[in-house]
Write an enzyme that holds these catalytic residues in place. Structure first.
Site, PDB file in Angstrom:
ATOM      1  N   LYS A  22     -22.602  80.524  30.613  1.00  0.00           N
ATOM      2  CA  LYS A  22     -23.318  80.550  29.541  1.00  0.00           C
ATOM      3  C   LYS A  22     -23.973  82.090  29.002  1.00  0.00           C
ATOM      4  CE  LYS A  22     -27.926  79.472  30.606  1.00  0.00           C
ATOM      5  NZ  LYS A  22     -28.806  80.353  29.770  1.00  0.00           N
ATOM      6  N   ASN A  23     -24.325  82.769  30.169  1.00  0.00           N
ATOM      7  CA  ASN A  23     -25.301  83.824  29.760  1.00  0.00           C
ATOM      8  C   ASN A  23     -24.091  85.023  29.198  1.00  0.00           C
ATOM      9  OD1 ASN A  23     -27.298  82.686  30.345  1.00  0.00           O
ATOM     10  ND2 ASN A  23     -27.622  83.565  32.272  1.00  0.00           N
ATOM     11  N   ARG A  94     -34.345  82.117  23.591  1.00  0.00           N
ATOM     12  CA  ARG A  94     -34.814  83.424  23.895  1.00  0.00           C
ATOM     13  C   ARG A  94     -33.676  84.453  23.642  1.00  0.00           C
ATOM     14  NH1 ARG A  94     -38.460  85.221  26.060  1.00  0.00           N
ATOM     15  NH2 ARG A  94     -37.353  86.957  26.571  1.00  0.00           N
ATOM     16  N   CYS A 118     -41.831  81.920  28.006  1.00  0.00           N
ATOM     17  CA  CYS A 118     -41.212  80.730  28.547  1.00  0.00           C
ATOM     18  C   CYS A 118     -41.746  80.293  29.734  1.00  0.00           C
ATOM     19  CB  CYS A 118     -39.554  80.627  28.596  1.00  0.00           C
ATOM     20  SG  CYS A 118     -39.087  81.522  30.017  1.00  0.00           S
ATOM     21  N   ARG A 123     -41.755  87.231  29.438  1.00  0.00           N
ATOM     22  CA  ARG A 123     -40.558  87.718  29.121  1.00  0.00           C
ATOM     23  C   ARG A 123     -40.511  88.542  27.702  1.00  0.00           C
ATOM     24  NH1 ARG A 123     -36.061  83.100  30.168  1.00  0.00           N
ATOM     25  NH2 ARG A 123     -34.722  84.802  29.972  1.00  0.00           N
ATOM     26  N   PRO A 124     -41.258  89.696  27.862  1.00  0.00           N
ATOM     27  CA  PRO A 124     -41.183  90.582  26.557  1.00  0.00           C
ATOM     28  C   PRO A 124     -40.035  91.076  25.995  1.00  0.00           C
ATOM     29  CG  PRO A 124     -42.192  91.658  28.324  1.00  0.00           C
ATOM     30  CD  PRO A 124     -41.882  90.181  28.880  1.00  0.00           C
ATOM     31  N   VAL A 125     -39.823  91.652  24.925  1.00  0.00           N
ATOM     32  CA  VAL A 125     -38.617  92.167  24.419  1.00  0.00           C
ATOM     33  C   VAL A 125     -38.839  93.617  24.020  1.00  0.00           C
ATOM     34  CG1 VAL A 125     -37.620  90.085  23.687  1.00  0.00           C
ATOM     35  CG2 VAL A 125     -39.176  91.552  21.988  1.00  0.00           C
ATOM     36  N   ASP A 126     -39.858  94.365  24.839  1.00  0.00           N
ATOM     37  CA  ASP A 126     -40.179  95.694  24.482  1.00  0.00           C
ATOM     38  C   ASP A 126     -39.029  96.643  24.955  1.00  0.00           C
ATOM     39  OD1 ASP A 126     -40.874  94.766  27.201  1.00  0.00           O
ATOM     40  OD2 ASP A 126     -41.603  96.793  27.650  1.00  0.00           O
ATOM     41  N   LEU A 127     -38.323  96.070  25.904  1.00  0.00           N
ATOM     42  CA  LEU A 127     -37.184  97.242  26.206  1.00  0.00           C
ATOM     43  C   LEU A 127     -36.024  97.034  25.243  1.00  0.00           C
ATOM     44  CD1 LEU A 127     -37.134  96.624  30.292  1.00  0.00           C
ATOM     45  CD2 LEU A 127     -38.322  98.597  28.699  1.00  0.00           C
ATOM     46  N   ASP A 308     -31.206  83.578  39.216  1.00  0.00           N
ATOM     47  CA  ASP A 308     -30.929  82.323  38.632  1.00  0.00           C
ATOM     48  C   ASP A 308     -30.450  81.414  39.574  1.00  0.00           C
ATOM     49  OD1 ASP A 308     -29.445  83.623  35.462  1.00  0.00           O
ATOM     50  OD2 ASP A 308     -31.709  83.469  36.161  1.00  0.00           O
ATOM     51  N   ILE A 330     -37.900  89.164  40.032  1.00  0.00           N
ATOM     52  CA  ILE A 330     -37.549  89.436  38.549  1.00  0.00           C
ATOM     53  C   ILE A 330     -38.460  88.680  37.625  1.00  0.00           C
ATOM     54  CG2 ILE A 330     -35.781  89.263  36.892  1.00  0.00           C
ATOM     55  CD1 ILE A 330     -34.741  90.720  39.349  1.00  0.00           C
ATOM     56  N   ARG A 400     -28.949  72.544  28.936  1.00  0.00           N
ATOM     57  CA  ARG A 400     -28.730  73.767  28.282  1.00  0.00           C
ATOM     58  C   ARG A 400     -27.699  74.580  29.112  1.00  0.00           C
ATOM     59  NH1 ARG A 400     -34.124  76.858  27.374  1.00  0.00           N
ATOM     60  NH2 ARG A 400     -32.649  78.415  26.548  1.00  0.00           N
TER      61      ARG A 400
HETATM   62  C1  EPZ Z   1     -30.977  87.092  31.280  1.00  0.00           C
HETATM   63  O1  EPZ Z   1     -32.312  86.971  30.690  1.00  0.00           O
HETATM   64  C2  EPZ Z   1     -30.631  85.700  31.539  1.00  0.00           C
HETATM   65  N1  EPZ Z   1     -30.423  85.198  30.302  1.00  0.00           N
HETATM   66  C3  EPZ Z   1     -31.546  85.085  32.693  1.00  0.00           C
HETATM   67  O2  EPZ Z   1     -30.829  83.758  32.842  1.00  0.00           O
HETATM   68  C4  EPZ Z   1     -31.502  85.838  33.821  1.00  0.00           C
HETATM   69  O3  EPZ Z   1     -32.479  85.116  34.849  1.00  0.00           O
HETATM   70  C5  EPZ Z   1     -31.901  87.232  33.750  1.00  0.00           C
HETATM   71  O4  EPZ Z   1     -30.980  87.840  32.645  1.00  0.00           O
HETATM   72  C6  EPZ Z   1     -31.864  88.070  34.850  1.00  0.00           C
HETATM   73  O5  EPZ Z   1     -30.682  88.103  35.375  1.00  0.00           O
HETATM   74  C7  EPZ Z   1     -29.553  85.262  29.440  1.00  0.00           C
HETATM   75  O6  EPZ Z   1     -28.500  86.105  29.819  1.00  0.00           O
HETATM   76  C8  EPZ Z   1     -29.294  84.489  28.335  1.00  0.00           C
HETATM   77  P1  EPZ Z   1     -33.888  90.579  31.959  1.00  0.00           P
HETATM   78  P2  EPZ Z   1     -33.170  88.348  30.174  1.00  0.00           P
HETATM   79  O7  EPZ Z   1     -34.100  91.029  30.701  1.00  0.00           O
HETATM   80  O8  EPZ Z   1     -32.098  89.047  29.591  1.00  0.00           O
HETATM   81  C9  EPZ Z   1     -38.534  91.786  31.953  1.00  0.00           C
HETATM   82  C10 EPZ Z   1     -30.838  81.380  32.768  1.00  0.00           C
HETATM   83  O9  EPZ Z   1     -31.298  80.672  33.673  1.00  0.00           O
HETATM   84  N2  EPZ Z   1     -38.556  92.240  30.632  1.00  0.00           N
HETATM   85  O10 EPZ Z   1     -32.935  91.032  32.798  1.00  0.00           O
HETATM   86  O11 EPZ Z   1     -34.225  87.802  29.303  1.00  0.00           O
HETATM   87  C11 EPZ Z   1     -38.350  90.410  32.182  1.00  0.00           C
HETATM   88  O12 EPZ Z   1     -39.704  89.811  31.588  1.00  0.00           O
HETATM   89  C12 EPZ Z   1     -31.674  82.467  32.335  1.00  0.00           C
HETATM   90  O13 EPZ Z   1     -29.714  81.302  32.630  1.00  0.00           O
HETATM   91  C13 EPZ Z   1     -39.230  93.094  30.160  1.00  0.00           C
HETATM   92  O14 EPZ Z   1     -40.358  93.460  30.734  1.00  0.00           O
HETATM   93  O15 EPZ Z   1     -33.566  88.958  31.547  1.00  0.00           O
HETATM   94  C14 EPZ Z   1     -38.106  90.174  33.370  1.00  0.00           C
HETATM   95  O16 EPZ Z   1     -39.067  90.182  34.261  1.00  0.00           O
HETATM   96  C15 EPZ Z   1     -32.994  82.417  32.844  1.00  0.00           C
HETATM   97  N3  EPZ Z   1     -39.123  93.739  28.961  1.00  0.00           N
HETATM   98  C16 EPZ Z   1     -37.311  91.205  33.763  1.00  0.00           C
HETATM   99  O17 EPZ Z   1     -37.516  92.263  32.874  1.00  0.00           O
HETATM  100  C17 EPZ Z   1     -37.701  93.400  28.270  1.00  0.00           C
HETATM  101  O18 EPZ Z   1     -37.830  94.130  27.131  1.00  0.00           O
HETATM  102  C18 EPZ Z   1     -35.734  91.076  33.849  1.00  0.00           C
HETATM  103  O19 EPZ Z   1     -35.598  90.351  32.615  1.00  0.00           O
HETATM  104  C19 EPZ Z   1     -36.883  92.609  28.655  1.00  0.00           C
HETATM  105  C20 EPZ Z   1     -37.158  92.181  30.160  1.00  0.00           C
END
Ligand code: EPZ
Length: 422
Positions: A22-23, A94, A118, A123-127, A308, A330, A400
Site C-alpha cells: 500500500k505504502n 494523508r 489523524c 503528523r504535520p507536513v512541515d518537512l 506499522d 515514531i 484501507r
Molecule cells: C508513512 O507515513 C507511512 N504511510 C506510515 O504508514 C508509516 O507509519 C510511516 O511512514 C512511518 O514509517 C505511507 O507511506 C502512506 P513519516 P508518513 O513522515 O510518511 C513526523 C500505515 O499504517 N513528521 O515517516 O506520514 C511524523 O509526525 C501508515 O500504513 C513531521 O514531524 O510518516 C512522525 O512522528 C501509518 N513532519 C514521524 O515524523 C513532517 O513533515 C515519521 O513520519 C513529516 C513527518
C-alpha cells in the site's frame, strides 16, 4: 459499517498470498504526474486507499484505469487540467500530500489541502514544505491549503532532514527529478518503499543515486518518460500474517514474502521463539514451542523495527511467557489498540510512549473497536487465539490496508467472517 467476527479455533496451516505494498503504491501513483507518458503499475493492491488516490489523481485530470481486477493501474497525466487537491479527498487520506511535489515540479504551482492530523498523531507536513522550499518553492498556508509556486522551475538544493520522514523523502525525491541541477537529500528515509519509488523513477528517466541509504542524490532532467513497474511486496501485510501462526500455532507460508523486507522483525520473532525459513515461494513461519517468549521492541525508521508492526507484535506478546516492553518512537499516540486488548484480558500498562505487556495464558473474546488501520488487524490477530468470539467493529479502517483479510485467514483454518451492516 461492517464488522468482523473471529473465534479462537486452534492452529493455522496453509499459505497466504502477500499483495503489493500500500505504502509503495501510494507514492508510485502520484509519480505519474511527473510525466506526460503513461505509467503502469502491476502487482497493485486492491485497497480503499488506492481507490482514494485514484479519485484524487482523476480530480486533477489524470487518467487512471484499474485493470485485471485492480492489480494493474494504467495511468496517464497527459491531460492534467487542475493543480488543486481538494480537502474533501485529502481529508480521507494523508498520503494525498504526495501530489504536491510532482505537481510543483511539472507545472510550477499547486494547491494541496493540509491533511490534518489523524488518530495516531498530529503528523504535520512541515518537512515536506521545508524540502520543497530548499528547491526554491514559495509556499503560503491559507484557508487550510498549501499554496505552492515556483517561477522558472525548481532548482536543485541540499535538504537536511532533522528527523527521518518517509513521506517528506518521497515528496522531495519526486520533485527533485525535474529540478534544475543536483539535489542532495540528507537523513533520508531508507524504507523499501523509497527504494521502489527510486527504481520506478529511474525507469522513467530520472537520475538517482543512493536510495536505501540515508543520502540520496538526484540530478534533475528536463522531462520524464513513461514506464511499467511492479509494486514491491507489502512488508507490513507480510509481517502481520507472519504473526498469525506465531499467535495460534501451526505453520503458514507467506507467498511472495522476502526476508530482506522484514529482517529486524524476523530477528525479534526469532528471539520470541518463532522460526522463519525462506522457501522458493516466500517465508514459512512456525512457532517453536507451545508459547512465545517475551521480547522488548523499540520502533525505529527502517531498517529498525517498523512502527506499522508494533500493534500486531503487541497482540502476540499479550500471550507470551514473561513481560515485554514496547517503545513507540515514531508516533505520539499509537497504543490505542491497548485498551481494546485489555478488554480481551491482556495485561498492559501504557505510560507515554512505553507499553509494558505481561503475558497471560489465554485471552478472552470480546466486542472491540478498531481505531486505526494497524490497531484493527492486531485485534483480529488477538481474536484468532482467544477463547470464544471477538467482534471487531469499524472494519473500514482494516479495508484501507488489507485485502480480503477474512478470506486469507479462513484459507488457513481460521474461524472468521465478515458481517455486512448498512
Ligand atoms: C508513512 O507515513 C507511512 N504511510 C506510515 O504508514 C508509516 O507509519 C510511516 O511512514 C512511518 O514509517 C505511507 O507511506 C502512506 P513519516 P508518513 O513522515 O510518511 C513526523 C500505515 O499504517 N513528521 O515517516 O506520514 C511524523 O509526525 C501508515 O500504513 C513531521 O514531524 O510518516 C512522525 O512522528 C501509518 N513532519 C514521524 O515524523 C513532517 O513533515 C515519521 O513520519 C513529516 C513527518
Amino acid at each position: 459499517m461492517d464488522k468482523i467476527i473471529v473465534t479462537g479455533n486452534g492452529p493455522l496451516n496453509g499459505a497466504i498470498p502477500i499483495a503489493g505494498a500500500k505504502n509503495a503504491c501510494l507514492t508510485l501513483m502520484p509519480a505519474t504526474l511527473l510525466s506526460e507518458d503513461p505509467l503502469t503499475l502491476t502487482n497493485a493492491p486492491r485497497l480503499a486507499d488506492i481507490k482514494t488516490m485514484t479519485t484524487l489523481l482523476q480530480s486533477l485530470g489524470a487518467e487512471v484505469s484499474s485493470l485485471q481486477e485492480g492489480k494493474v493501474l494504467a495511468m496517464s497525466s497527459h491531460g492534467i487540467d487542475s493543480q488543486k487537491a481538494d480537502y474533501d479527498i485529502v481529508r480521507k487520506m494523508r498520503a494525498s500530500i504526495l501530489v504536491l511535489g510532482p505537481l510543483l515540479a511539472r507545472f510550477g504551482h499547486a494547491e494541496v489541502s493540509l491533511p490534518g492530523g489523524c488518530s495516531i498523531g498530529a503528523r504535520p507536513v512541515d518537512l515536506h514544505l521545508m524540502a520543497l522550499e530548499a528547491m526554491g518553492a514559495e509556499l503560503e498556508l491559507k484557508d487550510g491549503y498549501v499554496h505552492a509556486k515556483v517561477s522558472g522551475g525548481l532548482k536543485g538544493g541540499v535538504v537536511d532532514f532533522p528527523i527521518v520522514s518517509v513521506g517528506a523523502t518521497e515528496n522531495a525525491l519526486m520533485a527533485a527529478t525535474l529540478a534544475k541541477g543536483t539535489t542532495v537529500l540528507k537523513n533520508a528515509a531508507r524504507e523499501p518503499e523509497i527504494v521502489d519509488l527510486a527504481q520506478c523513477l529511474r525507469k522513467m528517466g530520472a537520475q538517482i543515486e543512493g536510495e536505501g541509504t540515508s543520502q540520496i542524490t538526484i540530478q534533475g532532467v528536463d522531462r520524464l518518460g513513461g514506464a511499467t513497474h511492479p509494486v514491491v511486496t507489502d512488508r507490513i501485510e507480510l509481517g502481520t500474517y507472519m504473526l498469525a501462526p506465531a499467535i495460534c500455532g501451526g505453520e503458514v507460508e507467506c507467498l511472495g514474502g522476502r526476508m530482506d523486507l522484514v529482517a529486524s522483525f524476523v530477528e525479534k520473532l526469532d528471539q520470541a521463539g518463532v522460526d522463519v525459513t525462506e522457501t522458493a515461494n516466500g517465508l514459512k513461519v512456525k512457532r517453536r514451542g507451545d508459547r512465545v517468549q517475551a521480547v522488548d521492541v523499540t520502533t525505529e525508521p527502517f531498517p529498525g523495527f517498523p512502527t506499522d508492526l508494533q500493534a500486531q507484535m503487541m497482540a502476540m506478546l499479550c500471550t507470551a511467557q514473561g513481560t515485554s516492553v514496547l517503545e513507540e518512537k515514531i508516533f505520539e499516540n499509537r497504543f490505542m489498540h491497548a485498551p481494546e486488548l485489555i478488554r480481551m484480558g491482556a495485561k498492559i500498562d501504557v505510560h507515554g510512549g512505553t507499553a509494558t505487556v505481561t503475558g497471560v495464558d489465554r485471552m478472552k473474546g470480546a466486542p472491540v473497536m478498531a481505531t486505526d488501520l494497524r490497531a484493527s488487524v492486531s485485534l483480529i490477530l488477538a481474536g484468532l487465539a482467544a477463547e470464544g468470539e471477538t467482534v471487531v467493529n469499524r472494519v473500514y479502517h482494516l479495508d484501507r490496508g488489507y485485502e480480503r483479510v477474512e478470506d486469507k485467514l479462513m484459507a488457513c483454518g481460521a474461524k472468521i467472517e465478515r458481517v455486512r451492516e448498512e
